[in-house]
Design a protein around this motif. Structure first.
Motif, PDB file in Angstrom:
ATOM      1  N   ALA A 149       0.862  -1.193   0.000  1.00 37.77           N
ATOM      2  CA  ALA A 149       0.000   0.000   0.000  1.00 37.77           C
ATOM      3  C   ALA A 149       0.888   1.230   0.000  1.00 37.77           C
ATOM      4  CB  ALA A 149      -0.888   0.028   1.245  1.00 37.77           C
ATOM      5  N   LEU A 150       0.331   2.355  -0.470  1.00 32.60           N
ATOM      6  CA  LEU A 150       0.991   3.640  -0.287  1.00 32.60           C
ATOM      7  C   LEU A 150       0.086   4.474   0.608  1.00 32.60           C
ATOM      8  CD1 LEU A 150       2.388   2.602  -2.992  1.00 32.60           C
ATOM      9  CD2 LEU A 150       2.869   4.999  -3.397  1.00 32.60           C
ATOM     10  N   GLY A 151       0.693   5.185   1.531  1.00 35.37           N
ATOM     11  CA  GLY A 151      -0.128   5.976   2.439  1.00 35.37           C
ATOM     12  C   GLY A 151       0.766   6.740   3.384  1.00 35.37           C
ATOM     13  N   PHE A 152       0.196   7.374   4.362  1.00 31.10           N
ATOM     14  CA  PHE A 152       0.899   8.172   5.361  1.00 31.10           C
ATOM     15  C   PHE A 152       1.386   9.483   4.752  1.00 31.10           C
ATOM     16  CE2 PHE A 152       5.104   9.280   7.243  1.00 31.10           C
ATOM     17  CZ  PHE A 152       4.637   9.804   8.416  1.00 31.10           C
ATOM     18  N   ALA A 153       2.048   9.404   3.594  1.00 38.56           N
ATOM     19  CA  ALA A 153       2.523  10.600   2.897  1.00 38.56           C
ATOM     20  C   ALA A 153       2.639  10.224   1.417  1.00 38.56           C
ATOM     21  CB  ALA A 153       3.877  11.030   3.439  1.00 38.56           C
ATOM     22  N   PRO A 154       2.628  11.212   0.509  1.00 40.15           N
ATOM     23  CA  PRO A 154       2.736  10.872  -0.913  1.00 40.15           C
ATOM     24  C   PRO A 154       3.987  10.025  -1.191  1.00 40.15           C
ATOM     25  CG  PRO A 154       2.117  13.171  -0.675  1.00 40.15           C
ATOM     26  CD  PRO A 154       2.417  12.657   0.713  1.00 40.15           C
ATOM     27  N   GLY A 155       3.792   8.847  -1.775  1.00 45.08           N
ATOM     28  CA  GLY A 155       4.895   7.991  -2.171  1.00 45.08           C
ATOM     29  C   GLY A 155       5.472   7.123  -1.070  1.00 45.08           C
ATOM     30  N   PHE A 158       4.385   1.004   1.930  1.00 42.29           N
ATOM     31  CA  PHE A 158       4.440  -0.030   2.968  1.00 42.29           C
ATOM     32  C   PHE A 158       4.841  -1.334   2.272  1.00 42.29           C
ATOM     33  CE2 PHE A 158       1.581   3.165   4.611  1.00 42.29           C
ATOM     34  CZ  PHE A 158       1.854   3.219   5.966  1.00 42.29           C
ATOM     35  N   PHE A 212       9.494  10.232  -4.595  1.00 37.86           N
ATOM     36  CA  PHE A 212       8.276  10.903  -5.076  1.00 37.86           C
ATOM     37  C   PHE A 212       8.667  12.186  -5.786  1.00 37.86           C
ATOM     38  CE2 PHE A 212       4.568  13.651  -4.921  1.00 37.86           C
ATOM     39  CZ  PHE A 212       3.556  12.783  -5.309  1.00 37.86           C
ATOM     40  N   ARG A 214       6.520  14.905  -8.255  1.00 36.70           N
ATOM     41  CA  ARG A 214       5.215  15.114  -8.884  1.00 36.70           C
ATOM     42  C   ARG A 214       5.345  15.448 -10.366  1.00 36.70           C
ATOM     43  NH1 ARG A 214       4.209  20.688  -5.605  1.00 36.70           N
ATOM     44  NH2 ARG A 214       4.532  22.106  -7.335  1.00 36.70           N
ATOM     45  N   MET A 219       4.653   9.687 -10.874  1.00 35.70           N
ATOM     46  CA  MET A 219       4.954  10.443  -9.638  1.00 35.70           C
ATOM     47  C   MET A 219       5.672   9.649  -8.553  1.00 35.70           C
ATOM     48  SD  MET A 219       1.572  12.784  -9.481  1.00 35.70           S
ATOM     49  CE  MET A 219       0.464  11.600 -10.204  1.00 35.70           C
ATOM     50  N   SER A 220       5.074   8.541  -8.135  1.00 32.01           N
ATOM     51  CA  SER A 220       5.733   7.740  -7.105  1.00 32.01           C
ATOM     52  C   SER A 220       6.551   6.664  -7.800  1.00 32.01           C
ATOM     53  CB  SER A 220       4.688   7.096  -6.198  1.00 32.01           C
ATOM     54  OG  SER A 220       5.317   6.214  -5.293  1.00 32.01           O
ATOM     55  N   LEU A 222       7.532   3.938  -6.535  1.00 32.33           N
ATOM     56  CA  LEU A 222       6.969   2.640  -6.158  1.00 32.33           C
ATOM     57  C   LEU A 222       5.450   2.686  -6.235  1.00 32.33           C
ATOM     58  CD1 LEU A 222       9.270   2.018  -3.067  1.00 32.33           C
ATOM     59  CD2 LEU A 222       9.644   1.326  -5.444  1.00 32.33           C
ATOM     60  N   GLN A 223       4.867   1.662  -6.825  1.00 39.76           N
ATOM     61  CA  GLN A 223       3.409   1.565  -6.940  1.00 39.76           C
ATOM     62  C   GLN A 223       2.965   0.274  -6.249  1.00 39.76           C
ATOM     63  OE1 GLN A 223       1.609   3.915  -8.947  1.00 39.76           O
ATOM     64  NE2 GLN A 223       3.446   5.027  -9.583  1.00 39.76           N
TER      65      GLN A 223
END
Lengths: 258, 313
Positions: A149-155, A158, A212, A214, A219-220, A222-223
């Motif tokens: 997953a991606l979360g907490f902050a852009p890019g 986990f 990350f 933009r 953008m990120s 890792l996906q």
């Protein structure tokens, strides 16, 4: 790695169990729950499901949020009816086939300078695990991780699952500032901080890679579903690759003692 | 921002605690961990644009708790909707829920909350700002969007640009008084029950819908915590998953948190369900200590209500 998620689900995902299932998440969203535990092979199904949802919903798809065991499907409820979308998602699930296993995916290789100055919890990790620094580094860098997953902050990706030998709880008191590029572990997961931010994970090294951006396509770096390996590099190589070797600053201890 | 000869602007004389540009939100990128953003009070935001004949989605200034002071550098047509933050124009009370012509050099000042906590200041044509990942919405935590593009809130001496226009030639509009929300009343929040509702103890479910709840001081654009009976859930935490706007999560302390526009993209607490967008909008106007209640509603009824609301814009 085990073959994709057949353990609880028979030959196809819809075969006679309570999973997968569709759960309401508000006037314009459904959660598709595929699994009830975290497995790297979950991601082969989740990436396939995301693609199917994108194809089936087209412009009426507002957002997709994949994560460990679920996909949140946020659709345009001005255009589509809740029950119509539920039927559409059910039909996708009934014919879903998993994507390729991680071994067959392109692997992101992230260079990491593992060092106590940029990864102060190497010390705690070594004590708790009863392993020397070289072993800790070897175990962390040998494993092939999946992005859950991606979360907490852009890019912020986990990734897991971290080998059990390196399992370490989060810091009791989060740092007020974790430097960008910090490679960190918590529980059975690992990540790298895309930008400086507060954070409670254990720092063990630093990557010079920009995670990350933009202005970059996608953008990120890792996906969700991607395969990732960490590659140990020397301080010289880290700097040559554009890394900032500034040591992690200790937060001032409360009470002003130091 | 680049300016052209066709731009007008407002000068910020005093910033106040929090003012942010918000369009309808940042969509399609939540899988990257990027926050949705958008107006906390969708209802007032939408009306501020509508009164000016702006299309849905123009950026509007969301002013929290007042304290903002600005001076017009050019004549413009504006509308202020939402909370009554004691707005004045050159010391005279500024009307809410209607178009106003703000003249060059006039000073618009927001003081303290009288009713509600967020006011929406719209200008004809919307405020200019760079589109960042498909949106102008300002999310400070992500460092994205807003008048500078980098997630910074409005600061002193900043300028807010808009397309120059001749306000005297534009129609005057107002929302009938009967349609103005009364934010001083107890807020009745429509909640669509979610998948984990059966994990809560029966008496906790009873309390959820039959007890009053109080807005806690821990309330911001990420979420609003409510105080009341301690709810018991058999499930303590979950594997993190995507969370919708308005999700009502209950952490182990048993006090619900309603997740709003700047919530993180994934979370791992069991949820009672999801508030409707209009319930989120209503909640966003409640100051700490305000009384709210939950009312269960059905998915199809809630979808129909949202369509009725949107059909007016």
């Amino acid at each position: 790695m085990r073959k994709a998620g057949m353990k609880d689900h028979g030959e196809t995902l819809s075969a006679g169990s309570t999973l997968p299932r569709l759960e309401n998440a508000g006037i314009d969203a459904w959660i598709i729950r595929l699994f009830d535990s975290i497995e790297e092979s979950n991601m082969n199904w989740i990436t396939a499901l995301m693609r199917e949802c994108e194809a089936a919903l087209g412009d009426d798809l507002i957002d997709l949020v994949p994560s460990y065991t679920t996909v949140l499907v946020h659709y345009d409820c001005q255009q589509r009816d809740a029950l119509q979308i539920r039927a559409l998602l059910s039909s996708i699930l009934s014919r879903l086939q998993p994507d390729e296993a991680a071994e067959n995916l392109p692997i992101h290789e992230l260079p990491v300078w593992y060092d106590i100055s940029v990864g102060p919890e190497l010390e705690r990790l070594s004590q708790v695990s009863n392993l020397g620094y070289p072993q800790v580094i070897q175990i962390h860098s040998e494993h092939l991780y999946r992005v859950f997953a991606l979360g907490f902050a852009p890019g912020f990706a986990f990734m897991g699952s971290l080998p059990e030998a390196l399992e370490l709880p989060r810091l009791e008191t989060p740092r007020t500032r974790v430097p960008a590029g910090s490679v960190a572990i918590a529980g059975r997961q690992t990540s790298a901080y895309p930008q400086a931010s507060p954070g409670g994970w254990n720092l063990i090294g630093r990557t010079p890679v920009r995670l990350f951006d933009r202005d970059r396509d996608g953008m990120s770096l890792l996906q969700v579903g991607d395969a990732v390996r960490f590659i140990p590099v020397s301080k010289e190589e880290f700097i040559r690759l554009g890394g900032d070797p500034t040591p992690v600053v200790r937060d001032r201890v409360q009470g002003g003692v130091q | 921002m680049t300016t052209t000869h066709t731009s007008g602007h407002l000068n910020i004389l005093r910033a106040g605690p929090l003012a942010l540009l918000q369009d309808s939100g940042r969509f399609g990128v939540r899988r990257l961990g990027i926050t949705q953003g958008g107006p906390a009070d969708l209802h007032a935001w939408a009306w501020a644009n509508r009164l000016l004949d702006n299309p849905w989605g123009n950026s509007v200034l969301e002013i929290t708790l007042g304290g903002l002071e600005l001076q017009a550098e050019h004549d413009c047509q504006i509308a202020i909707c939402g909370g009554d933050l004691g707005a004045t124009i050159d010391q005279q009370p500024a009307p809410l829920w209607q178009t106003i012509i703000l003249r060059r050099h006039q000073i618009l000042r927001f003081r303290l909350p009288i009713s509600g906590v967020r006011a929406y200041l719209a200008v004809k044509g919307g405020f200019d700002a760079a589109m960042i990942l498909g949106s102008r919405s300002c999310v400070t935590r992500d460092g994205l969007g807003g008048h500078k593009g980098d997630g910074s809130k409005i600061g002193q001496d900043d300028k807010l640009y808009f397309a120059a226009h001749t306000p005297d030639s534009l129609p005057a509009r107002q929302l009938p008084e009967s349609e103005h929300p009364d934010y001083s009343q107890q807020a009745l929040l429509d909640l669509i029950p979610g998948a984990q509702i059966a994990e809560f103890r029966g008496d906790s479910l009873y309390q959820t819908f039959n007890h009053g709840w109080q807005v806690d001081t821990r309330a911001d654009r990420m979420g609003i915590r409510l105080k009341g009976p301690v709810l018991q859930c058999h499930m303590k935490t979950m594997i993190s998953e995507g969370i919708s706007l308005g999700a009502v999560q209950v952490p182990p302390d048993g006090q619900p948190i309603v997740l709003l526009n700047d919530r993180q993209t994934i979370g791992g607490y069991p949820r009672l369900g999801t508030l409707t967008p209009l319930a989120c909008a209503r909640l966003a106007q409640c100051p700490p200590g305000h009384s709210v209640r939950f009312r269960a509603t059905g998915l199809l009824a809630a979808q129909a209500e949202q369509r009725r609301f949107r059909s007016g814009f």
